[in-house]
Write a protein that holds these residues in place. Structure first.
Motif, mmCIF file in Angstrom:
data_model
loop_
_atom_site.group_PDB
_atom_site.id
_atom_site.type_symbol
_atom_site.label_atom_id
_atom_site.label_comp_id
_atom_site.label_asym_id
_atom_site.label_seq_id
_atom_site.Cartn_x
_atom_site.Cartn_y
_atom_site.Cartn_z
ATOM 1 N N GLN A 266 0.657 -1.288 -0.031
ATOM 2 C CA GLN A 266 -0.003 -0.001 -0.044
ATOM 3 C C GLN A 266 0.700 1.457 -0.090
ATOM 4 N N ILE B 21 5.679 -3.197 -7.894
ATOM 5 C CA ILE B 21 4.431 -2.939 -7.299
ATOM 6 C C ILE B 21 3.378 -4.032 -7.935
ATOM 7 N N THR C 257 -1.012 2.164 -4.677
ATOM 8 C CA THR C 257 0.411 2.069 -4.071
ATOM 9 C C THR C 257 0.961 3.498 -4.040
#
Lengths: 113, 106
Positions: B9, B21, B100
């Motif tokens: 996150q 990610i 993210t």
């Protein structure tokens, strides 16, 4: 070539009022999609239009409506505003159906007091 | 469980680091999008993937349709890469990951 233009950029309304947001897509683009972004819910899909027809609709109440004109410009309307409608409203356009790369406008930040 | 899950996150990296990610989804899709959102709200589409791998500059995106997983890699990260990265899938209508938040320190 001009990008996606959203007007107005900022808007302050009070509960119970209605609001209309405008989106002018990139010239030649026929698909326009609308999204709502809030800190709590993130990005959520509102509508998708292609050649003046609504192709898809997200899970929003009937107070949220939209339309697309013959020149591909689009508007979305929110009636009977609630505090929870405060959000960044983003419009994106693409040449074909929205499976294509989408180009986003800068958004309209709506505050409902 | 959300239909689109992103991890991590939040991510803080030093300039020059290699960044990954991840995005996992649970629905059938025809394509997956990676988006970048800078402070102030502007969103840029980085990639649209239906299979394999795409590269644009220092950014690389991969997707494994069978495993329902995609990754976004940033090589030689730079402070200007600091942004929120969002993956999105379209099983009918768009579903977005929660994003993210990447911060790259000089």
């Amino acid at each position: 070539k001009a990008g996606v233009t959203q007007t107005p950029r900022y808007l302050i309304k009070t509960r119970g009022q209605q609001v209309t947001l405008s989106c002018s897509p990139i010239s030649g683009h026929r698909s326009v999609s609308w999204y709502q972004q809030t800190p709590g819910q993130g990005l959520q899909f509102l509508f998708e239009y292609f050649s003046e027809t609504q192709r898809n609709k997200g899970n929003f109440p009937g107070r949220f409506s939209g339309r697309q004109f013959s020149n591909s410009r689009s508007e979305m309307n929110v009636s009977t505003l609630e505090l929870g409608d405060s959000a960044l409203y983003l419009c994106a356009s693409s040449f074909g159906q929205s499976e294509n790369i989408q180009y986003f406008g800068a958004g309209t930040r709506l505050s409902v007091l | 469980k959300n239909e689109v899950e992103q991890s991590p996150q939040n991510l803080t990296a030093q300039e020059g680091e290699f960044i990954t990610i991840n995005c996992s989804y649970s629905v059938g899709i025809s394509a997956l999008h990676w988006l970048q959102q800078h402070p102030g709200g502007g969103i840029v589409s980085l990639f649209m993937l239906s299979s394999g791998k795409k590269k644009h500059g220092r950014l690389i995106a991969t997707i494994n349709i069978q495993e329902k997983h995609s990754s976004l890699h940033i090589t030689a990260s730079h402070p200007r890469d600091s942004a929120v990265y969002i993956c999105a899938v379209k099983p009918g209508k768009y579903i977005f990951g929660t994003g993210t938040r990447l911060k790259v320190l000089a």
